[in-house]
Design an enzyme around this catalytic site. Structure first.
Site, PDB file in Angstrom:
ATOM      1  N   LYS A 178     -20.548 -78.315  33.664  1.00 12.31           N
ATOM      2  CA  LYS A 178     -21.254 -77.706  32.531  1.00 12.31           C
ATOM      3  C   LYS A 178     -21.251 -76.187  32.671  1.00 12.31           C
ATOM      4  O   LYS A 178     -21.440 -75.650  33.748  1.00 12.31           O
ATOM      5  CB  LYS A 178     -22.691 -78.234  32.466  1.00 12.31           C
ATOM      6  CG  LYS A 178     -22.770 -79.692  32.039  1.00 12.31           C
ATOM      7  CD  LYS A 178     -24.202 -80.167  31.972  1.00 12.31           C
ATOM      8  CE  LYS A 178     -24.260 -81.640  31.626  1.00 12.31           C
ATOM      9  NZ  LYS A 178     -23.809 -81.929  30.270  1.00 12.31           N
ATOM     10  N   GLU A 205     -34.486 -87.163  29.568  1.00  9.06           N
ATOM     11  CA  GLU A 205     -33.678 -87.899  28.593  1.00  9.06           C
ATOM     12  C   GLU A 205     -34.608 -88.622  27.624  1.00  9.06           C
ATOM     13  O   GLU A 205     -35.680 -89.083  28.031  1.00  9.06           O
ATOM     14  CB  GLU A 205     -32.808 -88.945  29.287  1.00  9.06           C
ATOM     15  CG  GLU A 205     -31.775 -88.372  30.238  1.00  9.06           C
ATOM     16  CD  GLU A 205     -31.007 -89.482  30.944  1.00  9.06           C
ATOM     17  OE1 GLU A 205     -29.892 -89.777  30.517  1.00  9.06           O
ATOM     18  OE2 GLU A 205     -31.545 -90.056  31.900  1.00  9.06           O
ATOM     19  N   HIS A 233     -26.695 -85.081  40.674  1.00  6.89           N
ATOM     20  CA  HIS A 233     -26.800 -83.951  39.736  1.00  6.89           C
ATOM     21  C   HIS A 233     -27.856 -82.930  40.156  1.00  6.89           C
ATOM     22  O   HIS A 233     -27.587 -81.734  40.225  1.00  6.89           O
ATOM     23  CB  HIS A 233     -27.193 -84.445  38.344  1.00  6.89           C
ATOM     24  CG  HIS A 233     -26.272 -85.487  37.782  1.00  6.89           C
ATOM     25  ND1 HIS A 233     -24.924 -85.460  37.975  1.00  6.89           N
ATOM     26  CD2 HIS A 233     -26.525 -86.571  37.003  1.00  6.89           C
ATOM     27  CE1 HIS A 233     -24.378 -86.497  37.347  1.00  6.89           C
ATOM     28  NE2 HIS A 233     -25.331 -87.184  36.752  1.00  6.89           N
ATOM     29  N   LYS A 282     -36.360 -91.111  31.983  1.00  6.60           N
ATOM     30  CA  LYS A 282     -35.879 -91.633  30.698  1.00  6.60           C
ATOM     31  C   LYS A 282     -37.063 -91.809  29.762  1.00  6.60           C
ATOM     32  O   LYS A 282     -38.204 -91.932  30.202  1.00  6.60           O
ATOM     33  CB  LYS A 282     -35.200 -92.981  30.911  1.00  6.60           C
ATOM     34  CG  LYS A 282     -33.875 -92.860  31.658  1.00  6.60           C
ATOM     35  CD  LYS A 282     -33.120 -94.168  31.665  1.00  6.60           C
ATOM     36  CE  LYS A 282     -31.752 -93.989  32.279  1.00  6.60           C
ATOM     37  NZ  LYS A 282     -30.864 -93.089  31.516  1.00  6.60           N
TER      38      LYS A 282
END
Lengths: 518, 309
Positions: free
Chosen positions: A201, A235, A259, A368
């Site tokens: 990214k 998320e 990550h 999430k």
């Protein structure tokens, strides 16, 4: 990234302003009929081809269990481009790419399949061959063994052989070590590219530029000026169609081990002496090695130790309301065990034993079904030692903040205090924003484009090295073991659409801090 | 300059005195209320365009298009004989019409953004102004119809500023396509024998620049260079390039919708890439992203000037 093109000796590249393209390459995709290939790899290859970043001699060999002809594989590429790259009908570039593609069907443990691959790649002595393992992790070992046994990892003459491995790389320290050992039996570390798409990214890469190409930030990038760091990866989606994988993984394995540890080390690392793969990865590994154990005498997971000493908080979403509609609890999602204690949220307090960061906590949270999809790094600075405006402007001043937005709105913001216009001395925090989208207005490449190209160029800067993976698992595995040992049948819950469990807020409150409101 | 040309140059602009340019720009930016796209862009450079008025109109439109991708302050200067020329401004663009050449550098010195790079886009004008501007420019982008005169001046500016030519920018894709073929070992092995170069081109100076690049990159001795005018009336400056030895032929050709690079023998392979965006804004945008001195261009230009015309 650091350029290590596969075309040394090409006299026409001197001064050519385009970025380097790899030398002649064959890309062998294991899992060619799978989701990753369709969604990410084929669109990335198409965009690289459009951007003239693929070599003149470039071939793709798709490998999977499903029976398919070359033409059907090519058709599947056009369908993938239509669905995921917006290419409504085949154009010159996609047709040329299709002509370079062929397909082999076979079982991953069948030596005959690898003999066929050998035959296909042997016609191009001196070319590079990149094997992409877009397959379930359970098959990695088999394919690696077969590639090694077939001699496919040994290049003839001036060519090269490399392999890209998708995450998760192991499920704990033991399995990661085992997989590393297996790979090293058949190939050198320099041939292994462990992919972590977060590192592709743009903003994540820009962290290195921001820190080490500017002289004004690095002097204050330490415990004297920084109060703490918050890293958030939120998320809105639930477990979607990944229940079978996610049930065995959870947020800690799925997001933190790879990550977020990568992101943390980019924030915490010392300056490398050069922008080369080994230098950057050495410094990242140093930062990771400096992290205090997450569980231990005073640092236990849920249920062990007092709440204010717990460094790891886990939770699972219950039913709730998100983005305008009701959503089910994790335990009611398709494919999820109704008694599951898999964490869908995890928050960590991380301390580093280093001169730069001693006493500065790094707080990490990921989950999430949180209210917003956002990934950011927030560096919160210490307040000035004296509030000289207290009498004129009694409102407490806000700490300076430096926020690196990783997604979705990539950029960097700085919050500072300013005087409100008027005759009175009134202060208010203001934001100074830099946004990739508006500042440059040019398309940001997909992470997979960057990473595929880097692997073809042999640039491993943005890939995880074996010692990083193992050090990261060495931190995470004891947490899982502690959770397992605690035999807690329940797990704290948070309502879908809210910012995590109260335990995570309490962890911050125990330190006199709070999570940023995003 | 006719009133029609003036109106075309910056439609809807405000006429101001030179000394009022900065306050007017500040007011226009403030009054735009953020509803236009340009204020949202980070200002990254000053672009000074010097040229005849008709070519300034084209440049102004290109810079307007560039505003989609990058924020720049544009200063458009048409040379003339005036010492107090009329000035027109819009939010990020200033047009100075009919300024005497000896004062062009003074005007730029007063108006360029401080602390940010300045690029001069030279679309024609007097050589003395070009030379004076080189001291103020981080980058000089040449873009004239007949480049011979300006190319001879350019060579003397190489030590002063980073010089390039927009033809060179337009050759980038051709160069990179041809260069990609040299990644193939069999082509690299044939380099000492590759001495026949045939170029078909709509723009002959462009073909000479390309030939100059190849000659300077592959070694100057023994070349047979053939440049012939093309028949295509499209926007590409070159139509085809063929480089050959007795046993090896490589080529780059423009097709209707794409470009094709090929090794035709002995072991053939073909690479197809799409035709790029051929807008002027794209080319100048590419140049504004570069700040370093371009030694390959300098060598190519020197070699090109020694090729028989």
């Amino acid at each position: 990234m650091a350029q290590q093109a596969g075309h040394e000796g090409n006299p026409l590249l001197d001064g050519l302003r385009i970025e380097p393209t790899p030398g002649p390459t064959t890309l062998v995709i294991f899992g060619a009929s799978g989701d990753l290939t369709r969604r990410k790899l084929l669109p990335a290859l198409y965009q690289l081809s459009r951007g003239q970043r693929l070599p003149a001699r470039f071939n793709v060999i798709g490998v999977a269990r499903s029976a398919m002809s070359d033409d059907e594989f090519r058709e599947s590429m056009h369908a993938s481009l239509k669905e995921f790259a917006g290419v409504q009908k085949p154009d010159d570039v996609s047709q040329a790419l299709a002509r370079s593609m062929s397909y082999l069907a076979g079982e991953m443990d069948d030596p005959a399949l690898y003999r066929q691959i050998c035959e296909k790649v042997s016609g191009a002595d001196g070319d590079g061959v990149l094997f992409y393992l877009a397959i379930p992790p359970t098959v990695y070992g088999t394919v690696i063994d077969q590639l090694g046994t077939a001699g496919l990892m040994k290049a003839a003459s001036s060519g090269w052989r490399r392999v890209i491995v998708e995450k998760p790389f192991g499920t704990d320290l033991g399995s990661a070590r085992e997989l590393n050992a297996k790979m090293h039996r058949h190939m050198d570390e320099s041939q292994i590219f462990r992919i972590d798409h977060y590192l592709g990214k743009e903003t994540v890469q820009n962290l290195l530029v921001f820190r080490f190409a500017n002289g004004m930030f690095e002097p204050i990038w330490n415990r004297r000026y920084i109060d703490h760091v918050q890293i958030t990866a939120a998320e809105t989606v639930g477990v979607e169609r990944r229940a079978s994988y996610y049930e065995g993984a959870g947020a800690l394995r799925d997001m933190v081990q790879n990550h977020l540890m990568q992101v943390l080390t980019l924030v915490a690392m010392e300056p490398p002496i050069a922008f080369s793969a080994e230098n950057v990865r050495d410094r990242k590994h140093d930062a990771l090695a400096a992290i205090q154990p997450l569980v231990g005498n005073s640092a236990n997971g849920n249920g062990e130790g007092s709440a204010d000493s717990a460094n790891v908080i886990r939770a699972q979403y219950s039913g709730g309301w998100l983005s305008g509609s009701e959503v089910p609890a994790y335990r009611k999602e398709d494919g999820v065990d109704p008694q599951s204690v898999t964490e869908t949220y995890v928050a960590l307090r991380v301390h580093l034993d280093s001169w730069r960061w001693a006493g500065v906590p790094f707080y990490i949270r990921t989950g999430k079904r949180l209210p917003k999809r956002t990934t950011e790094i927030a560096i919160q600075f210490r307040k000035p030692p004296l509030h000289i405006f207290k009498r004129a402007s009694p409102t407490p001043i806000a700490s300076n903040l430096l926020i690196v937005n990783v997604q979705p709105d990539e950029g960097i913001s700085v919050r500072f205090e300013a005087k409100l216009p008027g005759t009175r001395m009134q202060l208010a925090p203001v934001m100074m924003n830099f946004r990739y989208g508006s500042a440059f207005g040019r398309a940001v490449p997909e992470a997979y484009e960057t990473l595929l190209l880097d692997a073809m160029l042999g640039d491993a800067t943005l890939f995880a090295r074996h010692d990083f993976v193992e050090a990261s698992w060495a931190l995470i595995t004891p947490v899982h073991e502690a959770w397992k040992a605690s035999r807690v049948g329940e797990i704290p819950a948070y309502e879908a659409g809210e910012w995590g469990p109260k335990e995570a807020d309490e962890m911050m409150a125990a330190d006199g801090r709070r999570w940023r409101t995003l | 300059m006719s009133d029609t040309t003036v109106d075309q140059l910056l439609p809807g602009a405000t006429e101001v005195a030179f000394s009022e340019i900065e306050p007017t720009l500040a007011r226009l930016t403030r009054d735009s209320g953020g509803h236009k796209r340009l204020p949202g862009r980070a200002l990254t450079a000053t672009v000074v365009v010097v040229g005849p008025s008709a070519r300034l109109i084209e440049a102004a439109q290109a810079l307007e298009g560039l505003g989609e991708r990058a924020g720049v302050r544009a200063i458009l200067i048409a040379e003339g004989t005036l010492t107090s020329p009329p000035v027109r401004v819009t939010e990020h663009t200033i047009a100075i019409l009919g300024l005497a050449p000896q004062y062009v550098d003074n005007a730029v010195a007063a108006l360029r953004l401080s602390s940010l790079p300045a690029a001069v886009w030279w679309r024609g004008g007097s050589p003395e102004a070009l030379t004076e501007l080189a001291d103020l420019a981080d980058r000089m982008v040449l873009d004239t119809d007949n480049p011979d005169e300006v190319w001879s001046t350019a060579e003397s500016l190489f030590e002063q500023t980073a010089v390039t030519d927009l033809r060179w920018t337009r050759l980038t894709r051709w160069r990179s396509l041809l260069a990609s073929l040299f990644d193939v070992p069999q082509v690299r092995e044939a380099i000492p024998r590759l001495k026949q170069l045939t170029i078909t081109a709509r723009d002959i100076p462009c073909a000479r620049l390309f030939a100059g690049w190849l000659v300077s990159a592959l070694g100057p001795a023994g070349w047979e260079v053939h440049i012939s005018p093309g028949t295509d009336d499209g926007q590409l400056l070159l139509e085809s390039i063929q480089l050959s030895s007795g046993d090896q032929t490589i080529a780059v050709r423009a097709r209707r919708t794409c470009m094709e690079a090929s090794i035709e023998k002995p072991r053939s392979c073909t690479r197809v890439v799409p035709l790029t965006d051929v807008k002027l804004a794209t080319w100048i945008g590419e140049e504004l992203a570069v700040r370093a001195r371009d030694l390959a261009f300098e060598a190519a230009l020197r070699a090109a000037r020694q090729l028989p015309v």
